[in-house]
Design an enzyme around this catalytic site. Structure first.
Site, PDB file in Angstrom:
ATOM      1  CG  HIS A  47      -1.763  -0.833   1.743  1.00  0.00           C
ATOM      2  ND1 HIS A  47      -2.860  -0.696   2.188  1.00  0.00           N
ATOM      3  CD2 HIS A  47      -2.546  -2.170   0.809  1.00  0.00           C
ATOM      4  CE1 HIS A  47      -3.621  -1.732   1.502  1.00  0.00           C
ATOM      5  NE2 HIS A  47      -2.737  -2.568   1.069  1.00  0.00           N
ATOM      6  CD  GLU A  49      -2.447   3.970   2.940  1.00  0.00           C
ATOM      7  OE1 GLU A  49      -2.877   4.626   3.798  1.00  0.00           O
ATOM      8  OE2 GLU A  49      -1.456   3.543   2.081  1.00  0.00           O
ATOM      9  CB  CYS A  77      -6.491  -0.239   5.299  1.00  0.00           C
ATOM     10  SG  CYS A  77      -4.650  -0.918   5.599  1.00  0.00           S
ATOM     11  CB  CYS A  80      -2.124   1.663   6.556  1.00  0.00           C
ATOM     12  SG  CYS A  80      -1.444   0.761   4.832  1.00  0.00           S
TER      13      CYS A  80
END
Length: 145
Positions: A47, A49, A77, A80
């Site tokens: 992801h 992040e 999410c 993260c």
């Protein structure tokens, strides 16, 4: 947030879900910029992040990003959000909320748990309209294809 939106547009151009993230230090210097790369890397943890946090940690030579800020185009999410806490990010700025998959202000609300060791200051809704439009347009195009 403009750099994060640019990274999100770049991710969409690669066929990735358009999410971008930027880590800055206390002086406002950009330490890392990343967009989603889950498909490209065949890695469900890639992801924006996570990639930005990894790059910023490498740039600083530390597993902690004390005093640093994270700007991301979508509410993180739970995975993260946990990484943000472990990295000791000072402030989290996010664009669009994520009622289905968010882990900050929706869903798991990771930073509200008593077992959370560090919770950043959280500011949502930054460039929300543009961030939400990127996602909406991306998925609309996929449904029409």
């Amino acid at each position: 947030m403009s750099r994060a939106l640019e990274a999100a547009r770049d991710a969409a151009g690669r066929g990735e879900v358009p999410i971008g993230a930027v880590v800055t230090n206390a002086a406002g210097t950009v330490l890392a910029v990343a967009g989603n790369r889950t498909r490209e890397l065949n890695d469900p943890t890639a992801h924006a992040e996570i990639l930005a946090i990894r790059a910023a940690c490498a740039a600083t030579g530390s597993e902690r990003l004390v005093g640093c800020d994270l700007h991301v185009t979508l509410e993180p999410c739970p995975m993260c959000a946990a990484a943000i806490g472990f990295a000791r990010i000072e402030r989290l700025y996010y664009g669009a909320p994520d009622p289905k998959g968010g882990g900050v202000d929706h869903g798991a609300r990771v930073f509200n748990h008593p077992t959370c060791h560090h919770a950043p200051q959280v500011y949502g809704g930054i460039a929300e309209t543009e961030a939400a439009a990127l996602l909406r347009d991306f998925f609309a195009a996929r449904r029409q294809a």
